[in-house]
Design an enzyme around this catalytic site. Sequence first.
Site, short mmCIF file in Angstrom:
data_model
loop_
_atom_site.label_atom_id
_atom_site.label_comp_id
_atom_site.label_asym_id
_atom_site.label_seq_id
_atom_site.Cartn_x
_atom_site.Cartn_y
_atom_site.Cartn_z
N ASP A 13 -13.47 1.03 -10.45
CA ASP A 13 -12.95 1.17 -9.10
C ASP A 13 -13.42 2.54 -8.62
O ASP A 13 -13.86 3.37 -9.42
CB ASP A 13 -11.41 1.09 -9.14
CG ASP A 13 -10.78 1.30 -7.77
OD1 ASP A 13 -11.33 0.80 -6.78
OD2 ASP A 13 -9.74 1.98 -7.69
N LEU A 14 -13.32 2.80 -7.34
CA LEU A 14 -13.80 4.08 -6.80
C LEU A 14 -12.65 5.05 -6.54
O LEU A 14 -12.57 6.13 -7.13
CB LEU A 14 -14.57 3.81 -5.50
CG LEU A 14 -15.08 5.04 -4.74
CD1 LEU A 14 -16.15 5.77 -5.54
CD2 LEU A 14 -15.66 4.61 -3.39
N ASP A 15 -11.75 4.63 -5.67
CA ASP A 15 -10.71 5.56 -5.21
C ASP A 15 -9.66 5.79 -6.29
O ASP A 15 -9.09 4.85 -6.83
CB ASP A 15 -10.06 5.02 -3.94
CG ASP A 15 -9.26 6.09 -3.24
OD1 ASP A 15 -9.65 7.26 -3.33
OD2 ASP A 15 -8.23 5.77 -2.61
N THR A 21 -10.38 9.35 -2.23
CA THR A 21 -10.60 9.21 -0.79
C THR A 21 -9.32 8.81 -0.07
O THR A 21 -9.32 8.64 1.14
CB THR A 21 -11.69 8.14 -0.49
OG1 THR A 21 -11.26 6.89 -1.04
CG2 THR A 21 -13.02 8.52 -1.09
N LYS A 49 -2.40 1.07 -0.45
CA LYS A 49 -3.29 1.43 -1.56
C LYS A 49 -3.90 0.21 -2.24
O LYS A 49 -3.18 -0.71 -2.61
CB LYS A 49 -2.55 2.28 -2.59
CG LYS A 49 -2.29 3.70 -2.09
CD LYS A 49 -1.64 4.57 -3.14
CE LYS A 49 -1.45 5.98 -2.59
NZ LYS A 49 -0.68 6.83 -3.50
N SER A 120 -15.48 -1.75 -5.96
CA SER A 120 -14.54 -1.18 -4.99
C SER A 120 -14.41 -2.11 -3.79
O SER A 120 -15.41 -2.67 -3.33
CB SER A 120 -15.04 0.19 -4.51
OG SER A 120 -14.30 0.63 -3.41
N ALA A 121 -13.20 -2.25 -3.29
CA ALA A 121 -12.98 -3.07 -2.09
C ALA A 121 -13.53 -2.37 -0.85
O ALA A 121 -13.64 -2.96 0.21
CB ALA A 121 -11.48 -3.34 -1.92
N LYS A 151 -8.21 -7.89 -4.47
CA LYS A 151 -7.34 -7.63 -5.62
C LYS A 151 -5.91 -7.95 -5.21
O LYS A 151 -5.55 -7.73 -4.06
CB LYS A 151 -7.44 -6.14 -6.01
CG LYS A 151 -8.85 -5.69 -6.41
CD LYS A 151 -8.90 -4.18 -6.56
CE LYS A 151 -10.34 -3.70 -6.72
NZ LYS A 151 -10.45 -2.24 -6.76
N GLU A 175 -9.19 1.42 -13.38
CA GLU A 175 -8.42 1.32 -12.13
C GLU A 175 -7.28 2.35 -12.09
O GLU A 175 -6.84 2.83 -13.13
CB GLU A 175 -7.78 -0.07 -12.03
CG GLU A 175 -8.61 -1.08 -11.29
CD GLU A 175 -8.55 -0.95 -9.78
OE1 GLU A 175 -7.79 -0.08 -9.27
OE2 GLU A 175 -9.27 -1.70 -9.10
N ASP A 176 -6.80 2.62 -10.88
CA ASP A 176 -5.62 3.49 -10.75
C ASP A 176 -4.46 2.77 -10.05
O ASP A 176 -3.40 3.34 -9.87
CB ASP A 176 -5.96 4.76 -9.96
CG ASP A 176 -6.13 4.49 -8.47
OD1 ASP A 176 -6.79 3.48 -8.12
OD2 ASP A 176 -5.60 5.26 -7.66
#
Length: 223
Positions: A13-15, A21, A49, A120-121, A151, A175-176
């Site tokens: 995942d990115l964020d 971000t 989120k 990432s979405a 997700k 993931e977070d």
Amino acid sequence: MATFKQIKGFVFDLDGVITDTSLYHTKAWRQLAEKLGVTWTKDLEEGLKGISRMDSLELILKSGGKENDYSHDEKVALATEKNTNYVNEIKKMTPANILPGIKDFLDDLQDKGYLISLASASKNGPTVLKQLELTDYFPKVVDPASLSKGKPDPEIYVKGAELLDLAPEECIGVEDAAAGIQAINAANETSVGIGDAKTLSAADVRFDDTSQMTLANIEKAMA
């Protein structure tokens, strides 16, 4: 959960994993909510989120009792306006915005021959990677426009593995967010969560923050 020796790839995942971000997302969504006359709350902020842009807009409109006030085209225009504000913000990002330990972790993955993809979405994933100077680490990026479900549906993580030509069992997803961990688990990949133990209770492996995420620590946790 797979054994560590089975793992050949990592799907990120990115964020909240590579960079944060959320600050820029929050700022852009709040600007739009206030323009629409919707009261901004901490609950609303938390609810946004890890979900897609249109789902986020629907949540904001619902929160203000305005979900039936706009046509589909008007909603698309509002979401586009939010994204323009957001893109203007992320263009200010630099490699200094990479979360602690992540650059070293990516270097280690590359050195040891692991394959890497981004799931990432966010449609702005490639832009963020470019600003962080991490594009070369992610030759494979899932195109959110190609997805039919967000997700916690596993589709994005299944595609992240497919892009690497790997079976889900050969991949670790990072993931977070709780919805992301659900997606990884449903894709039959090993889930690594970054953050709160209660929120990420379903993760196979969990670290408090990115600085603890190393191959040695993951191997230890999977043993």
